[in-house]
Design a protein around this motif. Structure first.
Motif, PDB file in Angstrom:
ATOM      1  N   GLN A 138       9.664 -19.114  13.385  1.00 32.40           N
ATOM      2  CA  GLN A 138       9.522 -18.105  12.334  1.00 32.40           C
ATOM      3  C   GLN A 138       8.152 -18.236  11.674  1.00 32.40           C
ATOM      4  O   GLN A 138       7.457 -19.235  11.857  1.00 32.40           O
ATOM      5  CB  GLN A 138      10.631 -18.280  11.291  1.00 32.40           C
ATOM      6  N   PRO A 139       7.757 -17.213  10.916  1.00 30.93           N
ATOM      7  CA  PRO A 139       6.498 -17.330  10.185  1.00 30.93           C
ATOM      8  C   PRO A 139       6.632 -18.416   9.111  1.00 30.93           C
ATOM      9  O   PRO A 139       7.696 -18.563   8.509  1.00 30.93           O
ATOM     10  CB  PRO A 139       6.325 -15.960   9.529  1.00 30.93           C
ATOM     11  N   LEU A 140       5.557 -19.135   8.886  1.00 36.01           N
ATOM     12  CA  LEU A 140       5.590 -20.234   7.925  1.00 36.01           C
ATOM     13  C   LEU A 140       5.960 -19.739   6.526  1.00 36.01           C
ATOM     14  O   LEU A 140       6.674 -20.408   5.778  1.00 36.01           O
ATOM     15  CB  LEU A 140       4.232 -20.940   7.888  1.00 36.01           C
ATOM     16  N   ALA A 141       5.462 -18.543   6.162  1.00 36.16           N
ATOM     17  CA  ALA A 141       5.734 -18.010   4.821  1.00 36.16           C
ATOM     18  C   ALA A 141       7.237 -17.876   4.606  1.00 36.16           C
ATOM     19  O   ALA A 141       7.759 -18.166   3.524  1.00 36.16           O
ATOM     20  CB  ALA A 141       5.043 -16.660   4.641  1.00 36.16           C
ATOM     21  N   GLN A 142       7.911 -17.450   5.656  1.00 39.56           N
ATOM     22  CA  GLN A 142       9.361 -17.295   5.582  1.00 39.56           C
ATOM     23  C   GLN A 142      10.031 -18.663   5.420  1.00 39.56           C
ATOM     24  O   GLN A 142      10.927 -18.835   4.599  1.00 39.56           O
ATOM     25  CB  GLN A 142       9.831 -16.607   6.853  1.00 39.56           C
ATOM     26  N   ALA A 170      -6.576 -24.629   3.804  1.00 41.75           N
ATOM     27  CA  ALA A 170      -5.481 -25.113   2.958  1.00 41.75           C
ATOM     28  C   ALA A 170      -5.379 -24.281   1.681  1.00 41.75           C
ATOM     29  O   ALA A 170      -4.298 -24.079   1.134  1.00 41.75           O
ATOM     30  CB  ALA A 170      -5.703 -26.587   2.615  1.00 41.75           C
ATOM     31  N   ALA A 171      -6.527 -23.785   1.219  1.00 37.47           N
ATOM     32  CA  ALA A 171      -6.517 -22.975  -0.001  1.00 37.47           C
ATOM     33  C   ALA A 171      -5.968 -21.578   0.253  1.00 37.47           C
ATOM     34  O   ALA A 171      -5.215 -21.040  -0.558  1.00 37.47           O
ATOM     35  CB  ALA A 171      -7.932 -22.882  -0.570  1.00 37.47           C
ATOM     36  N   ARG A 172      -6.326 -20.994   1.388  1.00 38.20           N
ATOM     37  CA  ARG A 172      -6.070 -19.563   1.553  1.00 38.20           C
ATOM     38  C   ARG A 172      -5.002 -19.180   2.578  1.00 38.20           C
ATOM     39  O   ARG A 172      -4.589 -18.027   2.613  1.00 38.20           O
ATOM     40  CB  ARG A 172      -7.379 -18.850   1.902  1.00 38.20           C
ATOM     41  N   ALA A 173      -4.596 -20.138   3.418  1.00 33.67           N
ATOM     42  CA  ALA A 173      -3.585 -19.766   4.414  1.00 33.67           C
ATOM     43  C   ALA A 173      -2.249 -19.529   3.737  1.00 33.67           C
ATOM     44  O   ALA A 173      -1.775 -20.355   2.965  1.00 33.67           O
ATOM     45  CB  ALA A 173      -3.454 -20.858   5.467  1.00 33.67           C
ATOM     46  N   GLU A 174      -1.654 -18.369   4.009  1.00 32.25           N
ATOM     47  CA  GLU A 174      -0.349 -18.057   3.426  1.00 32.25           C
ATOM     48  C   GLU A 174       0.742 -18.105   4.471  1.00 32.25           C
ATOM     49  O   GLU A 174       1.920 -18.107   4.163  1.00 32.25           O
ATOM     50  CB  GLU A 174      -0.362 -16.636   2.852  1.00 32.25           C
ATOM     51  N   ARG A 178      -1.793 -21.442   9.126  1.00 35.43           N
ATOM     52  CA  ARG A 178      -1.394 -22.851   9.081  1.00 35.43           C
ATOM     53  C   ARG A 178      -0.122 -23.008   9.907  1.00 35.43           C
ATOM     54  O   ARG A 178       0.869 -22.315   9.665  1.00 35.43           O
ATOM     55  CB  ARG A 178      -1.131 -23.225   7.616  1.00 35.43           C
ATOM     56  N   HIS A 179      -0.164 -23.892  10.892  1.00 34.83           N
ATOM     57  CA  HIS A 179       0.984 -24.032  11.793  1.00 34.83           C
ATOM     58  C   HIS A 179       1.642 -25.399  11.641  1.00 34.83           C
ATOM     59  O   HIS A 179       0.950 -26.411  11.532  1.00 34.83           O
ATOM     60  CB  HIS A 179       0.546 -23.885  13.256  1.00 34.83           C
ATOM     61  N   VAL A 180       2.945 -25.389  11.691  1.00 31.92           N
ATOM     62  CA  VAL A 180       3.688 -26.650  11.646  1.00 31.92           C
ATOM     63  C   VAL A 180       4.714 -26.627  12.780  1.00 31.92           C
ATOM     64  O   VAL A 180       5.615 -25.784  12.801  1.00 31.92           O
ATOM     65  CB  VAL A 180       4.396 -26.842  10.289  1.00 31.92           C
ATOM     66  N   ILE A 181       4.533 -27.513  13.711  1.00 32.38           N
ATOM     67  CA  ILE A 181       5.359 -27.516  14.919  1.00 32.38           C
ATOM     68  C   ILE A 181       5.953 -28.904  15.094  1.00 32.38           C
ATOM     69  O   ILE A 181       5.237 -29.902  14.976  1.00 32.38           O
ATOM     70  CB  ILE A 181       4.502 -27.121  16.139  1.00 32.38           C
ATOM     71  N   GLU A 182       7.236 -28.951  15.364  1.00 24.88           N
ATOM     72  CA  GLU A 182       7.874 -30.250  15.531  1.00 24.88           C
ATOM     73  C   GLU A 182       8.864 -30.230  16.676  1.00 24.88           C
ATOM     74  O   GLU A 182       9.700 -29.339  16.786  1.00 24.88           O
ATOM     75  CB  GLU A 182       8.593 -30.649  14.239  1.00 24.88           C
ATOM     76  N   LEU A 209     -13.737 -13.794  10.880  1.00 22.39           N
ATOM     77  CA  LEU A 209     -13.661 -15.258  10.915  1.00 22.39           C
ATOM     78  C   LEU A 209     -12.195 -15.660  10.818  1.00 22.39           C
ATOM     79  O   LEU A 209     -11.489 -15.214   9.914  1.00 22.39           O
ATOM     80  CB  LEU A 209     -14.411 -15.853   9.718  1.00 22.39           C
ATOM     81  N   GLY A 210     -11.759 -16.470  11.734  1.00 21.76           N
ATOM     82  CA  GLY A 210     -10.399 -16.991  11.648  1.00 21.76           C
ATOM     83  C   GLY A 210     -10.449 -18.501  11.535  1.00 21.76           C
ATOM     84  O   GLY A 210     -11.297 -19.155  12.149  1.00 21.76           O
ATOM     85  N   THR A 211      -9.561 -19.057  10.688  1.00 21.25           N
ATOM     86  CA  THR A 211      -9.409 -20.513  10.712  1.00 21.25           C
ATOM     87  C   THR A 211      -7.939 -20.814  10.959  1.00 21.25           C
ATOM     88  O   THR A 211      -7.056 -20.055  10.551  1.00 21.25           O
ATOM     89  CB  THR A 211      -9.841 -21.197   9.397  1.00 21.25           C
ATOM     90  N   ALA A 212      -7.712 -21.887  11.656  1.00 23.13           N
ATOM     91  CA  ALA A 212      -6.326 -22.278  11.908  1.00 23.13           C
ATOM     92  C   ALA A 212      -6.247 -23.794  11.856  1.00 23.13           C
ATOM     93  O   ALA A 212      -7.109 -24.488  12.385  1.00 23.13           O
ATOM     94  CB  ALA A 212      -5.860 -21.771  13.264  1.00 23.13           C
ATOM     95  N   VAL A 213      -5.215 -24.266  11.180  1.00 21.20           N
ATOM     96  CA  VAL A 213      -4.963 -25.708  11.145  1.00 21.20           C
ATOM     97  C   VAL A 213      -3.517 -25.903  11.575  1.00 21.20           C
ATOM     98  O   VAL A 213      -2.617 -25.210  11.085  1.00 21.20           O
ATOM     99  CB  VAL A 213      -5.185 -26.278   9.731  1.00 21.20           C
TER     100      VAL A 213
END
Ligand SMILES: Nc1ncnc2c1ncn2[C@@H]1O[C@H](COP(=O)(O)OP(=O)(O)OP(=O)(O)O)[C@@H](O)[C@H]1O
Ligand SMILES: [Mg+2]
Lengths: 433, 255
Positions: A114-118, A147-151, A186-190, A211-215
């Motif tokens: 799912q999307p992280l925001a959700q 970290a500041a702007r990723a929603e 911002r991605h979180v995968i486990e 410009l894209g940033t991804a962490v």
């Protein structure tokens, strides 16, 4: 003494309110990171990690923060269609989640996608640790900015023991907009204990200069198995800066196949920690800039436990006036006895104006370690080229054939045959005629 | 078919061919012999268009066209084939794929229809029989790990497949055992026709027992210094090249 005026880049990215989540710790975190970003500005080439990637041009650019129209942008799904990849899909356009382009119905048992925001809205607490973790270092401006702007981003979890066979497709699309945009994900995968997952991270887009940033954090619990393909085909005018952190528990295994083809400025910092005994990481990658592209891969692997293994096979091919940068740093920490690490990076310059800077680094602080690393930069073999041409194969085709052969080792062991064929075709077509 | 007139060529600033003249008509087999370093391979390289060989004087026409003006691939499509003295190993490029790409590129350049994989495999099977090559070699990378003899046979196999008008065989016999030598000769003889010509570069008279030449030339010091029929090869075998130097004025080419 008066402060120097901030770079146009920095000023433009400060120039919008931060997203408000209503989650106190998260909002405080965002504020702190934005302040740090504002204070530090962009890294410069005096910093070792940015020695070969100058950000002077980027510093003069301005970006709008996010895309309010992203939900309405017309996108042709054919743009991200991949043979051999027809499992669940999570798609983002200009950094904004698009349910209409995603495939999230009937997810296989054991997969949460799912999307992280959700995920944050449902229950932010389990994400708090991973989102709060930050070890400040020099030059991490983009990580701070992110970290500041990723929603939003990818929230993916595979339950212990679940084996997800159909590859999960993560799509990041850039679409033309009224102005150049900055987006952040911002991605979180486990992967739980013994879980298995095939994953395709896919950046695509044409005709834009965003410009894209991804962490991303990818955690593999004990015995988990990840097979990941990273296909970076961002628009050749765009900038894409990514940091991926991969953590492997005991006996966990990750295999990455990476194609870095797109972007005017593309940098990927790939950091892996072999944290559990017997963990294994295989990375195979190609970066192939052409035109005036600049593609930078920073691979850092830390062996931190007994009998861990890593094998890294990377190829770089630069044509025209392009620039490739590769840093492969392997560290075998004290106590990681019996580890086995190898890294090879071979590079090909197809033009006199192309440049590739490669820097293998190996530090060993443990016993009974097997380690090998090497890097080369060369040109196409004239004798081979002439041999092919003397049989009637035109110059450009001969060059493409030899270049594909040079990169072959990278795709050879990708089990998904349909995808492998497709990626081989992309490499063959990446060369200008 | 092939007219080489007063050809001068340099490699790395050094003049290697110094006024070479040779005329080859359709269907003829010309053997070229000569001491090490005489310029035999240089001739083959210049004719097939290798970079780094600078022609400073003279001309080469092939079927009336200026061969030297063409890119190597265009020369191949026009019908020139060089069997290399040292075939190159090309890891990562599959032999079958390479052969098909080569054949179809030539056909395309000549305005002929390309072969699909079925048609191509049928052709390959026919030619394999003639050359007695194991099809296992086709599944490997081009020349990779081939023995010296296998590489040479693979060159002749490529020639059989590509059916050139002019084949230049640069010491294809060197390093072959006696059976392989016969097979290579057989392969060449099977391709002999009134339209196809051969330049056979060799050090050994023995090959010419199997591939009977119409003419034998001695190339020394960058020129043809002696020409004759196959009896000349026997004389060379007996007396060595010193004999040529004592014996003759540098001769123009025959035929
Ligand atoms: N690429 C090159 N660079 C420098 N010198 C060269 C090159 N190619 C050929 N030569 C020189 O040109 C001369 C002729 O070489 P070539 O290979 O044509 O001789 P050859 O008659 O084929 O000899 P062999 O019988 O030993 O095969 C030699 O002196 C050789 O060293
Ligand atoms: Mg020679």
């Amino acid at each position: 003494m008066s402060q120097p005026a901030p770079l146009p880049f920095v000023a433009s990215l400060l120039d919008a309110p931060l997203p408000a989540s209503g989650i106190a710790w998260l909002d405080a975190l965002r504020r702190a990171h934005l302040d740090a970003f504002a204070a530090a500005g962009l890294p410069d080439t005096r910093m070792e990690a940015w020695k070969y990637t100058a950000l002077r041009a980027l510093g003069q650019r301005r970006y709008a923060n996010g895309d309010a129209q992203a939900a309405a942008r017309a996108v042709d799904p054919a743009a991200f269609d991949l043979p051999g990849v027809d499992g669940p899909r999570l798609a983002f356009v200009n950094g904004v989640f698009r349910a209409d382009l995603s495939a999230l119905d009937d997810l296989p048992a054991g997969l949460v996608l799912q999307p992280l925001a959700q995920a944050l809205r449902q229950d932010a607490e389990p994400l708090r640790f991973v989102l709060s973790r930050h070890e400040p270092e020099q030059g991490d401006a983009f990580v701070r900015l992110n970290a500041a702007r990723a929603e939003d981003g990818v929230a993916l979890k595979v339950a212990a023991g679940a084996k997800i066979a159909a590859p999960v497709h993560l799509v990041f699309l850039g679409a033309p907009a009224e102005s150049d945009l900055a987006w952040h994900l911002r991605h979180v995968i486990e992967l739980g204990e013994g879980a298995e997952l095939a994953l395709v991270e896919h950046h695509v887009g044409a005709e834009q200069q965003h410009l894209g940033t991804a962490v991303g954090d990818i955690t593999l619990r004990d015995g988990a198995v990840l097979r990941q393909v990273l296909l970076q085909q961002a628009a050749t005018g765009s900038s894409l800066i990514r940091r991926s952190r991969l953590q492997l528990g005991a006996r966990a295994q990750a295999t990455l196949h990476v194609l870095e083809l797109g972007g005017a400025l593309a940098r990927h910092e790939l950091r892996a920690e072999l944290a559990g005994d017997g963990a294994r990481l295989d990375t195979r990658g190609v970066f192939m800039p052409r035109g005036r592209q600049h593609i930078d891969t920073q691979l850092a692997i830390r062996h931190q436990a007994l009998n861990t293994a890593s094998e890294s096979v990377w190829r770089g091919v630069a044509d025209q006036r392009a620039r490739g940068v590769f840093r492969g740093a392997i560290l075998v920490a004290p106590g990681a006895d019996g580890s086995d690490a190898s890294l090879s990076n071979k590079n090909l310059l197809l033009s006199g104006q192309a440049e590739i800077d490669t820097k293998p680094e190996l530090e060993i602080y443990a016993d009974e370690v097997k380690a090998a690393h090497g890097a080369t930069v060369g040109q196409l073999d004239e004798r081979s080229l002439f041999y092919l041409r003397s049989r009637g194969i035109p110059h450009d085709e001969a060059r493409a054939l030899l270049t594909a052969a040079f990169c072959r080792a990278v795709l050879d062991d990708l089990p998904n045959a349909a995808l492998r064929e497709h990626l081989a075709g992309l490499l063959a077509n990446q060369l200008p005629d | 078919m092939l007219n080489i007139e007063n050809l001068h060529a340099r490699v790395e600033g050094k003049e290697i061919l110094k006024g070479l003249t040779l005329r080859v008509k359709p269907g003829e087999v010309h053997a070229i012999m000569g001491p090490n370093g005489a310029g035999k391979s240089t001739l083959g390289n210049v004719l097939s268009g290798r970079d780094g060989y600078e022609v400073t004087a003279g001309s080469v026409t092939f079927d009336g066209i200026d061969l030297l003006a063409l890119e190597p691939e265009a020369r191949a499509a026009a019908g020139v084939f060089l069997a290399f003295q040292y075939p190159v190993e090309i890891p990562g490029v599959n032999n079958t794929y390479f052969l098909r790409a080569a054949l179809n590129a030539q056909r395309k350049a000549r305005g002929e229809k390309e072969l699909d994989s079925m048609q191509f495999l049928k052709l390959v099977r026919e030619k394999l029989k003639v050359m007695q090559i194991s099809d296992e070699l086709l599944h490997r990378a081009v020349n990779e790990g081939f023995s010296g003899g296998e590489k040479k046979r693979n060159e002749i196999f490529q020639m059989a497949l590509l059916e050139p008008k002019l084949a230049i065989l640069d010491e294809t016999d060197s390093g072959l055992d006696i059976d392989a030598l016969k097979q290579v000769a057989q392969g060449v003889n099977a391709l002999r026709s009134p339209q196809r010509s051969f330049l056979v570069i060799t050090h050994y008279q023995r090959l010419l027992d199997y591939i009977e030449p119409d003419f034998v030339h001695v190339l020394a010091g960058g020129r043809i210094v002696e020409s004759g029929d196959k009896a000349l090869a026997l004389k060379l075998e007996e007396h060595g090249y010193a004999w040529v130097k004592d014996h003759g004025e540098p001769a123009g080419a025959s035929a």
